[in-house]
Design a protein around this motif. Structure first.
Motif, PDB file in Angstrom:
ATOM      1  N   LEU A   2       0.827  -1.213   0.000  1.00  0.00           N
ATOM      2  CA  LEU A   2       0.000   0.000   0.000  1.00  0.00           C
ATOM      3  C   LEU A   2       0.863   1.266   0.000  1.00  0.00           C
ATOM      4  CD1 LEU A   2      -3.025  -0.589   2.419  1.00  0.00           C
ATOM      5  CD2 LEU A   2      -3.136   0.165   0.031  1.00  0.00           C
ATOM      6  N   ALA A   3       1.935   1.243   0.780  1.00  0.00           N
ATOM      7  CA  ALA A   3       2.830   2.403   0.813  1.00  0.00           C
ATOM      8  C   ALA A   3       3.427   2.671  -0.567  1.00  0.00           C
ATOM      9  CB  ALA A   3       3.939   2.180   1.842  1.00  0.00           C
ATOM     10  N   GLU A   4       3.749   1.619  -1.280  1.00  0.00           N
ATOM     11  CA  GLU A   4       4.283   1.764  -2.641  1.00  0.00           C
ATOM     12  C   GLU A   4       3.244   2.392  -3.569  1.00  0.00           C
ATOM     13  OE1 GLU A   4       5.461  -1.531  -5.766  1.00  0.00           O
ATOM     14  OE2 GLU A   4       6.932  -1.475  -4.141  1.00  0.00           O
ATOM     15  N   SER A   5       1.993   1.994  -3.412  1.00  0.00           N
ATOM     16  CA  SER A   5       0.926   2.579  -4.241  1.00  0.00           C
ATOM     17  C   SER A   5       0.745   4.059  -3.929  1.00  0.00           C
ATOM     18  CB  SER A   5      -0.391   1.827  -4.010  1.00  0.00           C
ATOM     19  OG  SER A   5      -0.331   0.523  -4.547  1.00  0.00           O
ATOM     20  N   LEU A   6       0.812   4.416  -2.647  1.00  0.00           N
ATOM     21  CA  LEU A   6       0.675   5.835  -2.306  1.00  0.00           C
ATOM     22  C   LEU A   6       1.838   6.654  -2.836  1.00  0.00           C
ATOM     23  CD1 LEU A   6      -1.700   4.874  -0.538  1.00  0.00           C
ATOM     24  CD2 LEU A   6      -1.031   6.646   1.077  1.00  0.00           C
ATOM     25  N   LEU A   7       3.035   6.079  -2.822  1.00  0.00           N
ATOM     26  CA  LEU A   7       4.193   6.790  -3.383  1.00  0.00           C
ATOM     27  C   LEU A   7       3.977   7.061  -4.870  1.00  0.00           C
ATOM     28  CD1 LEU A   7       7.021   7.960  -3.057  1.00  0.00           C
ATOM     29  CD2 LEU A   7       7.933   5.656  -3.492  1.00  0.00           C
ATOM     30  N   ALA A   8       3.438   6.094  -5.585  1.00  0.00           N
ATOM     31  CA  ALA A   8       3.156   6.299  -7.007  1.00  0.00           C
ATOM     32  C   ALA A   8       2.164   7.443  -7.202  1.00  0.00           C
ATOM     33  CB  ALA A   8       2.602   5.013  -7.618  1.00  0.00           C
ATOM     34  N   LEU A   9       1.112   7.476  -6.396  1.00  0.00           N
ATOM     35  CA  LEU A   9       0.128   8.560  -6.511  1.00  0.00           C
ATOM     36  C   LEU A   9       0.741   9.905  -6.149  1.00  0.00           C
ATOM     37  CD1 LEU A   9      -2.888   6.652  -4.923  1.00  0.00           C
ATOM     38  CD2 LEU A   9      -2.762   7.435  -7.301  1.00  0.00           C
ATOM     39  N   GLU A  10       1.586   9.928  -5.122  1.00  0.00           N
ATOM     40  CA  GLU A  10       2.275  11.175  -4.768  1.00  0.00           C
ATOM     41  C   GLU A  10       3.044  11.731  -5.959  1.00  0.00           C
ATOM     42  OE1 GLU A  10       4.826  11.209  -1.208  1.00  0.00           O
ATOM     43  OE2 GLU A  10       3.840   9.317  -0.708  1.00  0.00           O
ATOM     44  N   ARG A  69      -7.234   8.766  -4.671  1.00  0.00           N
ATOM     45  CA  ARG A  69      -7.207   9.711  -5.794  1.00  0.00           C
ATOM     46  C   ARG A  69      -7.802  11.055  -5.376  1.00  0.00           C
ATOM     47  NH1 ARG A  69      -5.663   7.432 -10.398  1.00  0.00           N
ATOM     48  NH2 ARG A  69      -6.417   9.227 -11.579  1.00  0.00           N
ATOM     49  N   THR A  70      -8.706  11.025  -4.406  1.00  0.00           N
ATOM     50  CA  THR A  70      -9.321  12.247  -3.877  1.00  0.00           C
ATOM     51  C   THR A  70      -9.275  12.195  -2.356  1.00  0.00           C
ATOM     52  OG1 THR A  70     -11.498  11.173  -4.009  1.00  0.00           O
ATOM     53  CG2 THR A  70     -10.833  12.552  -5.887  1.00  0.00           C
ATOM     54  N   PRO A  71      -8.098  12.328  -1.770  1.00  0.00           N
ATOM     55  CA  PRO A  71      -7.948  12.069  -0.328  1.00  0.00           C
ATOM     56  C   PRO A  71      -8.732  13.007   0.574  1.00  0.00           C
ATOM     57  CG  PRO A  71      -5.941  13.003  -1.264  1.00  0.00           C
ATOM     58  CD  PRO A  71      -6.822  12.656  -2.414  1.00  0.00           C
ATOM     59  N   THR A  72      -9.063  14.197   0.103  1.00  0.00           N
ATOM     60  CA  THR A  72      -9.817  15.115   0.968  1.00  0.00           C
ATOM     61  C   THR A  72     -11.299  14.766   1.030  1.00  0.00           C
ATOM     62  OG1 THR A  72     -10.154  16.672  -0.855  1.00  0.00           O
ATOM     63  CG2 THR A  72      -8.191  17.000   0.517  1.00  0.00           C
ATOM     64  N   ASP A  73     -11.751  13.913   0.124  1.00  0.00           N
ATOM     65  CA  ASP A  73     -13.167  13.530   0.070  1.00  0.00           C
ATOM     66  C   ASP A  73     -13.339  12.228   0.853  1.00  0.00           C
ATOM     67  OD1 ASP A  73     -15.818  13.258  -0.523  1.00  0.00           O
ATOM     68  OD2 ASP A  73     -15.515  12.669  -2.613  1.00  0.00           O
ATOM     69  N   GLY A 102       2.411  11.385  -9.029  1.00  0.00           N
ATOM     70  CA  GLY A 102       1.594  11.640 -10.203  1.00  0.00           C
ATOM     71  C   GLY A 102       1.415  10.447 -11.112  1.00  0.00           C
ATOM     72  N   HIS A 103       1.713   9.252 -10.611  1.00  0.00           N
ATOM     73  CA  HIS A 103       1.581   8.041 -11.417  1.00  0.00           C
ATOM     74  C   HIS A 103       0.384   7.226 -10.956  1.00  0.00           C
ATOM     75  CE1 HIS A 103       5.472   9.036 -12.986  1.00  0.00           C
ATOM     76  NE2 HIS A 103       6.079   8.839 -11.812  1.00  0.00           N
ATOM     77  N   SER A 104       0.028   6.231 -11.753  1.00  0.00           N
ATOM     78  CA  SER A 104      -0.976   5.253 -11.338  1.00  0.00           C
ATOM     79  C   SER A 104      -0.282   4.148 -10.546  1.00  0.00           C
ATOM     80  CB  SER A 104      -1.669   4.643 -12.561  1.00  0.00           C
ATOM     81  OG  SER A 104      -2.475   3.541 -12.178  1.00  0.00           O
ATOM     82  N   PRO A 105      -0.941   3.590  -9.535  1.00  0.00           N
ATOM     83  CA  PRO A 105      -0.325   2.473  -8.802  1.00  0.00           C
ATOM     84  C   PRO A 105       0.010   1.274  -9.689  1.00  0.00           C
ATOM     85  CG  PRO A 105      -2.150   3.368  -7.537  1.00  0.00           C
ATOM     86  CD  PRO A 105      -2.192   4.040  -8.883  1.00  0.00           C
ATOM     87  N   VAL A 106      -0.661   1.121 -10.824  1.00  0.00           N
ATOM     88  CA  VAL A 106      -0.389  -0.037 -11.685  1.00  0.00           C
ATOM     89  C   VAL A 106       0.658   0.259 -12.748  1.00  0.00           C
ATOM     90  CG1 VAL A 106      -2.691  -0.992 -11.315  1.00  0.00           C
ATOM     91  CG2 VAL A 106      -2.282   0.483 -13.288  1.00  0.00           C
ATOM     92  N   ASP A 107       1.194   1.477 -12.791  1.00  0.00           N
ATOM     93  CA  ASP A 107       2.260   1.769 -13.755  1.00  0.00           C
ATOM     94  C   ASP A 107       3.438   0.838 -13.508  1.00  0.00           C
ATOM     95  OD1 ASP A 107       0.812   3.757 -14.940  1.00  0.00           O
ATOM     96  OD2 ASP A 107       1.902   5.422 -14.008  1.00  0.00           O
ATOM     97  N   GLY A 108       3.934   0.256 -14.573  1.00  0.00           N
ATOM     98  CA  GLY A 108       5.058  -0.662 -14.460  1.00  0.00           C
ATOM     99  C   GLY A 108       4.651  -2.114 -14.301  1.00  0.00           C
TER     100      GLY A 108
END
Length: 565
Positions: free
Chosen positions: A84-92, A153-157, A94-100
């Motif tokens: 999960l941490a890796e997925s959040l790093l990708a979003l940080e 993708r919309t953490p404030t919501d 500007g990437h998709s978690p499934v990139d790569g």
């Protein structure tokens, strides 16, 4: 319910309401750091976790079965938090978690995402095993990429306050469900522990301290009345349960006459959203072929493991072996299966009601064979009134269902029976010789696509899908509150893929070195989760230690232990 309990629940929900505001203000980087802290705390308190688990399950400190607790406890939370941490790093970034992650078209207009192995360590540690997540029909690779991330993708919501009703059998279930509520659904959580797991409360408080301190999580203990009060609290916005369909239906419709009226009127008592993982009757399809004596013994131990891991107290435990009545080696396989059930280590019945459920199965089936504390039922038929096809025994009870046919006809018939006659859709296993799979070709792949199960394992156990953090875990989509089967929604799914349909796991038919001698390019010996593995506890403890800090220096010790299994 006492005023003290009511006050405790009110205070917890009130604190979480304030925590939700803070969660909405917590950016992706800070959320990732929380996961890293949980990972570090899990590593720090893993031994304490195992000691508590051993007390609950009445296992001695030197029991070979403690390997099950390492891998389905701290290991699962360590790998889940890291993924999960890796997925959040990708979003940080500007990437998709499934990139790569490699993607390819899957049958029926689906898209398959290769989620395992992920990196060289996965490829080395479980060489020859693969897992992929399939999208629903009509979803292309670009859509999978664009939608991955879910609530992050919309953490404030944010999504309000969720209640997780924890499981009492596998001790990483509740912690992983908490993470899914927080990150996939973007809501703060009240976790109501199953009373069986109350001794784990001090450990979980230490592991999740960063979340608790910030008001993002509250841990609550108590019986069914506490769970009911939480679920129905006006400040709670959503519910997730891991348990039985009976418990789910009592929450949704009530009990007794009230339930009958609510069902008849199609008016659930519970009006807030509920997701669920509810188990069912899991089948293992044994496709006929020409198997060596070693193949028969190994796959019999494989099937015994699918039933006896955690003494059968698994929502994904295989309960029905579907075999061909026309397979020339059927009797040899069943003889090996009986022997494997007898060789597996005996263990205490720690889960409430186990002995009663075993006794009920034996009363229902006078022909049932008692193999120690285990029960094997042969002579079953594909019938809607066959109890073992519709009753999840949640105990060491295994049935054998025979269907006619050579490989192609048998497999098609087995898929139809599994889809139409067997209760539940959480997971199904297929055991098939590589030569048979090759000979069947597209017919085999079509059979996999036609199976309506949330996880399908080919020459592997669906439990490996549970252990794969980036795989999705849950029932096949399409159930309703009125016909819940194995539940609604998924968990785990650390890549945060939107609405996955299923996970498909593939493994080697033989362990190394036999796999190499027969042209299967797999270096994996007998899997350490096999109940007959002599060094499983050591191997899985070392694998858990590796998950705390992946490093090359730890690999020789893991491999040495695994090879001795």
């Amino acid at each position: 319910m006492t005023a003290t309990v009511t006050a405790t629940i009110d205070a917890a929900v009130s604190a979480l309401k304030g925590g939700e505001i803070q969660w909405s203000r917590t950016d992706l980087a800070a959320r990732r750091r929380l996961l890293e802290q949980i990972h570090a705390n899990t590593a720090r308190h893993a031994q304490e976790w195992i000691e508590a688990a051993a007390r609950i399950k009445k296992l001695t400190a030197d029991s070979p079965l403690l390997g099950e607790e390492w891998v389905s406890g701290p290991y699962s939370l360590l790998t889940g938090a890291a993924a999960l941490a890796e997925s959040l790093l990708a979003l940080e970034q500007g990437h998709s978690p499934v990139d790569g992650y490699p993607m390819r078209p899957a049958p029926g207009g689906r898209t398959a995402v290769d989620v395992f192995p992920h990196g060289i360590f996965d490829a080395l540690l479980l060489n020859g095993f693969r897992a992929e997540v399939w999208s629903r029909p009509g979803v292309d690779a670009e859509s999978v990429r664009a939608r991955a991330g879910l609530g992050q993708r919309t953490p404030t919501d944010t999504g309000g306050v969720g209640v997780v009703l924890g499981a009492g059998n596998i001790f990483s279930i509740a912690p992983l469900d908490v993470l899914y509520q927080l990150y996939a659904d973007n809501r703060v959580v009240a976790l109501k522990l199953n009373p069986i797991t109350d001794p784990l409360l001090p450990v979980l408080e230490k592991i999740f301290a960063p979340m608790i301190e910030r008001g993002f999580l509250r841990l609550i203990t108590g019986g069914p009345e506490v769970g009911s009060a939480l679920v129905n609290h006006p400040g709670v916005d959503a519910v997730h349960i891991t348990g039985s369909a009976l418990t789910h239906d009592a929450i949704v419709f009530g009990t007794g006459a009230e339930a009958e009226q609510n069902r008849a009127a199609n008016t659930p008592k519970l009006t807030k959203p509920i997701t669920s993982e509810l188990g069912g009757v899991s089948p293992t399809i044994v496709v006929p072929g020409r198997w060596s004596r070693a193949d028969l013994r190994f796959q019999a131990e494989h099937l015994a493991t699918q039933r006896l891991h955690n003494n059968g107290y698994n929502c994904i435990a295989a309960q029905v072996a579907v075999v061909s009545a026309d397979w020339p080696q059927k009797e040899q396989f069943l003889a090996e299966l009986r022997a494997a059930l007898g060789r597996a280590p005996q263990r205490p019945d720690y889960y409430p009601g186990s002995a009663d459920r075993v006794a009920a199965a034996r009363r229902t089936y006078p022909q049932a064979q008692a193999i120690g504390a285990r029960t094997l039922i042969e002579g079953m038929a594909p019938d809607r009134h066959e109890p073992a096809l519709h009753t999840e025994y949640f105990a060491p009870v295994l049935g054998v269902l025979e269907l006619p046919g050579a490989p192609a006809e048998f497999l098609a018939r087995a898929v139809r029976v599994c889809n139409e006659e067997i209760e539940g859709t959480l997971g199904a296993n297929i055991l098939a010789h590589p030569a048979t799979i090759k000979r069947l070709g597209e017919r085999f792949e079509s059979a996999v696509a036609e199976l309506r199960y949330g996880t399908i394992a080919i020459n592997a156990w669906t439990g490996l899908g549970y252990l794969t953090a980036r795989a999705s875990w849950g029932a096949f989509p399409g159930h309703t509150l009125a016909d819940i089967q194995s539940g609604i929604g998924v968990v785990h799914n650390a890549l945060l893929i939107a609405e996955p349909e299923r996970t498909v796991v593939r493994g080697p038919f033989r362990p190394a070195p036999r796999s190499l001698l027969h042209g299967e390019f797999s270096l994996s010996p007998k899997p350490p989760w096999f109940v007959t593995n002599r060094t499983g506890a050591t191997t899985l403890r070392r694998l858990t230690d590796f998950a705390t800090k992946p490093r090359i220096a730890a690999l020789p010790g893991i491999f040495a232990s695994a090879l001795r299994g």
